[in-house]
Design a protein around this motif. Structure first.
Motif, PDB file in Angstrom:
ATOM      1  N   CYS A   1       0.839  -1.208   0.000  1.00 41.35           N
ATOM      2  CA  CYS A   1       0.000   0.000   0.000  1.00 41.35           C
ATOM      3  C   CYS A   1       0.874   1.260   0.000  1.00 41.35           C
ATOM      4  O   CYS A   1       1.860   1.339   0.734  1.00 41.35           O
ATOM      5  CB  CYS A   1      -0.894  -0.022   1.228  1.00 41.35           C
ATOM      6  SG  CYS A   1      -1.719   1.545   1.546  1.00 41.35           S
TER       7      CYS A   1
ATOM      8  N   CYS B   1       0.331   2.833   3.923  1.00 40.80           N
ATOM      9  CA  CYS B   1       0.711   2.173   5.183  1.00 40.80           C
ATOM     10  C   CYS B   1       1.670   0.998   4.975  1.00 40.80           C
ATOM     11  O   CYS B   1       2.089   0.369   5.951  1.00 40.80           O
ATOM     12  CB  CYS B   1      -0.532   1.724   5.937  1.00 40.80           C
ATOM     13  SG  CYS B   1      -1.337   0.301   5.196  1.00 40.80           S
TER      14      CYS B   1
ATOM     15  N   CYS C   1      -6.820  -1.006   0.346  1.00 33.17           N
ATOM     16  CA  CYS C   1      -5.935  -1.552   1.374  1.00 33.17           C
ATOM     17  C   CYS C   1      -6.782  -1.983   2.569  1.00 33.17           C
ATOM     18  O   CYS C   1      -7.588  -1.205   3.088  1.00 33.17           O
ATOM     19  CB  CYS C   1      -4.915  -0.488   1.788  1.00 33.17           C
ATOM     20  SG  CYS C   1      -3.971  -0.958   3.245  1.00 33.17           S
TER      21      CYS C   1
ATOM     22  N   CYS D   1      -5.540   0.397   5.837  1.00 33.20           N
ATOM     23  CA  CYS D   1      -5.799   1.836   5.971  1.00 33.20           C
ATOM     24  C   CYS D   1      -6.943   2.344   5.096  1.00 33.20           C
ATOM     25  O   CYS D   1      -7.395   3.471   5.262  1.00 33.20           O
ATOM     26  CB  CYS D   1      -4.531   2.642   5.685  1.00 33.20           C
ATOM     27  SG  CYS D   1      -4.120   2.761   3.940  1.00 33.20           S
TER      28      CYS D   1
HETATM   29 ZN   LIG Z   1      -2.782   0.967   3.528  1.00 37.14          ZN
END
Ligand SMILES: [Zn+2]
Length: 297
Positions: A11, A14, A33, A36
């Motif tokens: 991602c 994150c 994701c 997050c």
């Molecule tokens: Zn993420």
């Protein structure tokens, strides 16, 4: 239950690698994701493909606007009107003006408006055609290339603006961190980007105007995920709103006629007859978010 999968590419926000599918939008498979919530394309185009997207023809639509004087004048009038609104917001935080860099400055109309209000302006854009126009027609110092290639000095600018840019960037947190370094202490970064969590985006599904082909928009932010990205890059978010655009009244009426039938068509006719076709109307469907953030030190 939504099926989760691991992606080779982590991602962009994150760094986790667990995703869930969002489905296909405009021939592009999107994923979210699982950690997050950041939405992105599942398969990132390779750098060579991206370079091709941003070749000379990228501003073709601007080219066609330039060919007919009327269209060009209308676009410029509307863009500068919108620029004025956006500068009103910026100047609430930095009334003293100063140096402003517009990243993805296109033909330079936003900067033209900023300069007329006392800002010292710079622009950078990937399109050679756009930069040449800004330089030669408007006398705006614009550089051609990616922001990193432009060679601006660190701690230089009071304000950086990125209008509909961050969704195109391969590594948004790295890009925002780079922007942070170009700002002076306590400098301001203002950006806009399509809001994937907006009501309009949810209601219109795959037809939403914010969705573009995979090579163009790599990420789809919400107010929450763009705040996370800004914080990761060393910013404090001061304001998060939705912003609109000024569009020509005749264009708006024609667009409306697609949705609302005879009444809107009549309105369109009335506008042509009355000769008001350069008048602009402010439209805000609340699907473009605007973040104002300050460099943290
Ligand atoms: Zn993420």
């Amino acid at each position: 239950m939504t099926t989760r999968f691991r992606n080779a590419r982590p991602c962009g926000l994150c760094q986790n690698d667990l995703f869930e599918s969002v489905g296909d939008r405009k021939l592009t498979h999107l994923c979210r994701c699982a950690t997050c919530g950041l939405v992105s394309v599942r398969h990132f185009p390779d750098p060579e493909e991206l370079r091709k997207v941003y070749s000379e023809d990228y501003f073709k639509s601007h080219d066609s606007a330039l060919m007919g004087y009327d269209d060009y004048a209308r676009d410029r009038y509307c863009i500068m009107k919108t620029a004025g609104r956006r500068l009103d917001t910026i100047e609430r935080y930095t009334p003293a003006r100063g140096r402003l860099l517009d990243v993805g400055c296109a033909l330079g109309f936003f900067l033209e408006e900023a300069r007329s209000r006392g800002w010292e302006v710079d622009g950078v854009d990937i399109s050679a055609h756009a930069v040449e126009y800004a330089n030669q027609q408007l006398g705006i110092p614009a550089r051609c290339g990616m922001l990193r290639e432009a060679g601006y000095e660190a701690d230089t600018f009071d304000v950086l603006t990125l209008w509909d840019v961050i969704e195109h960037v391969t590594d948004p947190v790295a890009e925002l961190t780079y922007c942070r370094d170009l700002l002076k202490k306590r400098g301001l970064l203002v950006l806009s980007t399509p809001d994937v969590a907006s009501l309009v985006a949810k209601m219109t599904g795959a037809r939403w105007m914010g969705f573009k082909l995979a090579e163009e928009h790599l990420y789809y932010f919400s107010k929450r995920t763009i705040s996370l990205a800004l914080e990761k890059a060393g910013f404090e978010v001061l304001e998060m709103t939705s912003i609109g655009k000024d569009v020509a009244l005749d264009f708006f009426a024609r667009r409306l006629s697609i949705y609302a039938g005879p009444a809107a068509k009549l309105l369109g006719k009335g506008i042509d007859v009355a000769g008001l076709d350069r008048a602009a109307v402010y439209v805000n469907p609340r699907d473009i978010l605007c973040a104002v953030a300050r460099r943290l030190d």
